[in-house]
Motif scaffolding. Sequence first.
Motif, PDB file in Angstrom:
ATOM      1  N   TYR A  35      92.312  61.693   1.899  1.00 32.60           N
ATOM      2  CA  TYR A  35      93.540  60.892   1.448  1.00 32.60           C
ATOM      3  C   TYR A  35      94.026  60.289   2.486  1.00 32.60           C
ATOM      4  CZ  TYR A  35      98.021  60.763  -0.669  1.00 32.60           C
ATOM      5  OH  TYR A  35      99.210  60.198  -0.970  1.00 32.60           O
ATOM      6  N   LEU A  36      94.108  60.780   3.985  1.00 37.35           N
ATOM      7  CA  LEU A  36      94.627  60.187   5.138  1.00 37.35           C
ATOM      8  C   LEU A  36      94.134  58.564   5.405  1.00 37.35           C
ATOM      9  CD1 LEU A  36      95.639  62.886   7.556  1.00 37.35           C
ATOM     10  CD2 LEU A  36      97.000  61.413   6.312  1.00 37.35           C
ATOM     11  N   ARG A  37      92.703  58.864   5.373  1.00 32.47           N
ATOM     12  CA  ARG A  37      92.091  57.579   5.862  1.00 32.47           C
ATOM     13  C   ARG A  37      92.418  56.433   4.744  1.00 32.47           C
ATOM     14  NH1 ARG A  37      86.408  60.770   7.589  1.00 32.47           N
ATOM     15  NH2 ARG A  37      86.964  60.848   9.634  1.00 32.47           N
TER      16      ARG A  37
ATOM     17  N   SER B 225     106.876  50.284  -8.958  1.00 34.74           N
ATOM     18  CA  SER B 225     105.709  50.936  -8.170  1.00 34.74           C
ATOM     19  C   SER B 225     105.579  52.334  -8.492  1.00 34.74           C
ATOM     20  CB  SER B 225     106.327  51.038  -6.697  1.00 34.74           C
ATOM     21  OG  SER B 225     105.658  51.936  -5.775  1.00 34.74           O
ATOM     22  N   LEU B 226     106.380  52.906  -9.130  1.00 40.25           N
ATOM     23  CA  LEU B 226     106.076  54.202  -9.758  1.00 40.25           C
ATOM     24  C   LEU B 226     105.309  54.180 -10.975  1.00 40.25           C
ATOM     25  CD1 LEU B 226     106.780  57.458 -10.143  1.00 40.25           C
ATOM     26  CD2 LEU B 226     108.845  56.626 -11.457  1.00 40.25           C
ATOM     27  N   ILE B 227     105.402  53.249 -11.860  1.00 44.00           N
ATOM     28  CA  ILE B 227     104.583  52.934 -13.150  1.00 44.00           C
ATOM     29  C   ILE B 227     103.058  52.698 -12.551  1.00 44.00           C
ATOM     30  CG2 ILE B 227     104.134  51.495 -15.208  1.00 44.00           C
ATOM     31  CD1 ILE B 227     107.369  51.165 -15.209  1.00 44.00           C
ATOM     32  N   CYS B 228     103.112  51.685 -11.585  1.00 38.98           N
ATOM     33  CA  CYS B 228     101.817  51.343 -11.135  1.00 38.98           C
ATOM     34  C   CYS B 228     101.094  52.604 -10.538  1.00 38.98           C
ATOM     35  CB  CYS B 228     102.012  50.223  -9.846  1.00 38.98           C
ATOM     36  SG  CYS B 228     100.428  49.880  -9.215  1.00 38.98           S
ATOM     37  N   ASN B 229     101.850  53.494  -9.970  1.00 43.76           N
ATOM     38  CA  ASN B 229     101.366  54.490  -9.140  1.00 43.76           C
ATOM     39  C   ASN B 229     100.548  55.426 -10.187  1.00 43.76           C
ATOM     40  OD1 ASN B 229     100.370  56.225  -6.882  1.00 43.76           O
ATOM     41  ND2 ASN B 229     102.380  56.629  -6.229  1.00 43.76           N
ATOM     42  N   ILE B 230     101.466  55.803 -10.939  1.00 39.64           N
ATOM     43  CA  ILE B 230     100.992  56.717 -12.361  1.00 39.64           C
ATOM     44  C   ILE B 230      99.744  56.182 -13.083  1.00 39.64           C
ATOM     45  CG2 ILE B 230     101.550  57.798 -14.278  1.00 39.64           C
ATOM     46  CD1 ILE B 230     104.507  57.735 -13.348  1.00 39.64           C
ATOM     47  N   ILE B 231      99.700  55.005 -13.386  1.00 41.09           N
ATOM     48  CA  ILE B 231      98.521  54.538 -13.994  1.00 41.09           C
ATOM     49  C   ILE B 231      97.360  54.367 -13.210  1.00 41.09           C
ATOM     50  CG2 ILE B 231      97.691  52.349 -14.885  1.00 41.09           C
ATOM     51  CD1 ILE B 231     100.635  51.661 -15.969  1.00 41.09           C
TER      52      ILE B 231
ATOM     53  N   ALA C  92      91.011  61.386  -3.197  1.00 42.07           N
ATOM     54  CA  ALA C  92      90.828  59.905  -2.551  1.00 42.07           C
ATOM     55  C   ALA C  92      91.154  58.930  -3.830  1.00 42.07           C
ATOM     56  CB  ALA C  92      89.319  59.500  -2.321  1.00 42.07           C
ATOM     57  N   GLY C  93      91.270  59.268  -4.875  1.00 41.04           N
ATOM     58  CA  GLY C  93      91.936  58.437  -5.947  1.00 41.04           C
ATOM     59  C   GLY C  93      93.355  58.467  -5.938  1.00 41.04           C
ATOM     60  N   ALA C  94      93.967  59.702  -5.726  1.00 40.16           N
ATOM     61  CA  ALA C  94      95.261  59.687  -5.517  1.00 40.16           C
ATOM     62  C   ALA C  94      95.688  58.818  -4.198  1.00 40.16           C
ATOM     63  CB  ALA C  94      95.832  60.990  -5.298  1.00 40.16           C
ATOM     64  N   ALA C  95      95.160  58.675  -3.299  1.00 38.12           N
ATOM     65  CA  ALA C  95      95.527  57.758  -2.148  1.00 38.12           C
ATOM     66  C   ALA C  95      95.415  56.357  -2.510  1.00 38.12           C
ATOM     67  CB  ALA C  95      94.552  58.350  -0.922  1.00 38.12           C
ATOM     68  N   LEU C  96      94.268  56.086  -3.106  1.00 39.69           N
ATOM     69  CA  LEU C  96      94.120  54.788  -3.664  1.00 39.69           C
ATOM     70  C   LEU C  96      94.960  54.344  -4.502  1.00 39.69           C
ATOM     71  CD1 LEU C  96      91.997  52.408  -3.177  1.00 39.69           C
ATOM     72  CD2 LEU C  96      90.856  53.278  -5.044  1.00 39.69           C
ATOM     73  N   GLY C  97      95.777  55.162  -5.474  1.00 43.16           N
ATOM     74  CA  GLY C  97      96.819  54.733  -6.485  1.00 43.16           C
ATOM     75  C   GLY C  97      98.152  54.483  -5.503  1.00 43.16           C
TER      76      GLY C  97
ATOM     77  N   ILE D 233      91.852  59.223 -10.165  1.00 45.73           N
ATOM     78  CA  ILE D 233      91.793  60.463 -10.204  1.00 45.73           C
ATOM     79  C   ILE D 233      90.473  60.900 -11.063  1.00 45.73           C
ATOM     80  CG2 ILE D 233      92.636  62.758  -9.958  1.00 45.73           C
ATOM     81  CD1 ILE D 233      95.160  61.552  -8.942  1.00 45.73           C
ATOM     82  N   PHE D 234      91.224  60.445 -12.505  1.00 48.71           N
ATOM     83  CA  PHE D 234      90.353  61.209 -13.585  1.00 48.71           C
ATOM     84  C   PHE D 234      89.022  60.346 -13.968  1.00 48.71           C
ATOM     85  CE2 PHE D 234      94.619  62.904 -13.722  1.00 48.71           C
ATOM     86  CZ  PHE D 234      94.209  64.161 -13.234  1.00 48.71           C
ATOM     87  N   GLY D 235      88.969  59.231 -13.556  1.00 51.76           N
ATOM     88  CA  GLY D 235      87.852  58.150 -13.746  1.00 51.76           C
ATOM     89  C   GLY D 235      87.938  57.665 -15.070  1.00 51.76           C
ATOM     90  N   LEU D 236      88.989  57.030 -15.295  1.00 51.34           N
ATOM     91  CA  LEU D 236      89.274  56.553 -16.753  1.00 51.34           C
ATOM     92  C   LEU D 236      88.610  55.118 -16.639  1.00 51.34           C
ATOM     93  CD1 LEU D 236      93.035  57.511 -17.481  1.00 51.34           C
ATOM     94  CD2 LEU D 236      90.963  58.789 -18.116  1.00 51.34           C
ATOM     95  N   LEU D 237      88.482  54.399 -17.557  1.00 53.10           N
ATOM     96  CA  LEU D 237      88.010  53.012 -17.872  1.00 53.10           C
ATOM     97  C   LEU D 237      86.532  53.127 -17.279  1.00 53.10           C
ATOM     98  CD1 LEU D 237      91.272  50.846 -16.647  1.00 53.10           C
ATOM     99  CD2 LEU D 237      90.675  51.720 -19.238  1.00 53.10           C
ATOM    100  N   GLY D 238      86.066  54.129 -17.491  1.00 54.96           N
ATOM    101  CA  GLY D 238      84.571  54.037 -16.853  1.00 54.96           C
ATOM    102  C   GLY D 238      84.080  54.112 -15.329  1.00 54.96           C
TER     103      GLY D 238
END
Length: 379
Positions: free
Chosen positions: A62-64, A99-105, A123-128, A111-116
């Motif tokens: 997450y930190l990286r 920003s909040l809406i973007c973060n949630i989407i 790491a997905g949480a950090a990227l969001g 995190i869950f690998g949507l859209l294929g």
Amino acid sequence: TVLTAQYWGKGDRDAIEKILGMAVKAAVCVTALFTVSALAVPELLMQVFTNDPVVVSEGVKYLRIVAFTYIMMGVTQAYLYIMRSVERVVVATVVYLLSLICNIIMNAIFIFGLLGLPKMGVAGAALGTLCARILEVVLVAIYARLFNREIRLRFKYVLHTDKILFSDFMRYALPVVVNEVLWGLGTAANTAILGHMGSAAVAANSVAQVARQLATVVSFGLSSAAAIYLGKTIGEKKTEYAKAYAKRFLILSIIMGILGGTVILAVSPLASAALTLSGTAKEYLRIMFFVMSYFVVGQAINTTLVVGVFRSGGDTRFGLILDMTTMWCCSILFGFLAAFVFKLSVPVVYVILMSDEIIKIPITYKRYRSYKWLNDVTR
């Protein structure tokens, strides 16, 4: 905010632009330090908070990624705080909402690998979060360039500092910065103490902290509003109005605190039922929610007075001294001793760690009644 709200009441836009330049420069310097630390020694930073190797490993991932958000967040927060202090509050609301809406989407996708896409987990949480911060910077840049004609971010003021205003900035802002750093480190210390008491304590505390943030978000907004409104009033030399407004903000803080505590008690059984936690963690969470229900009342009162009312009049050192004594010399010190010397249970340690806001209430109220916080800090 301390300086700009009063200069706004006085009508000195040039001074506000110089302060904005100093604030952005300070934000970049501080956040750059944390960026380098998170990228260079993420394992060391994580080990401060927990000794669980699995948590450390996930935290490093997450930190990286999230380290790249720090400087962006520093710049946007400094800019938006000062925009709010000159009564440009809608821009911050719009930026943070989008920003909040973007973060949630983005969190859901990564995190869950949507859209294929593959599941990325932590790491997905950090990227969001990174995507949300990039959006914030873009929105702030568009607003600053195209829409804000009154208070401009001028790079000449970022690079070259007005010595007289810098003296005021250090006098009133430095105690705030140190205060916030100590408060942030205190929160981190609480997390670290609980983090070394087992994964069940870590999980329960993570949920409790999110609940606290949701319950106190209105109170923190109220404190910012108090600092802006009272600062402008003091800058206009309307002392009696400032006293009257301060009283109203105090009453509002009590109401908001009680509402926040009620919300926490109401969602406690829902959180335990909905979340995947061990039996021990759920028991810890039930007790933590009860503690939070009265903690947020104290935090609402203290935050409104210390961060809003007192700082609006340049009384920034009081908050620093208050947090050093009640947080570091009381709750954290005795919480540490309870956890690692006397080996007390997690619920007892948690009650001690969360005691500082209750201790503060009579002290902050006495300061409020003295009106020593009511000062004009403009030149």
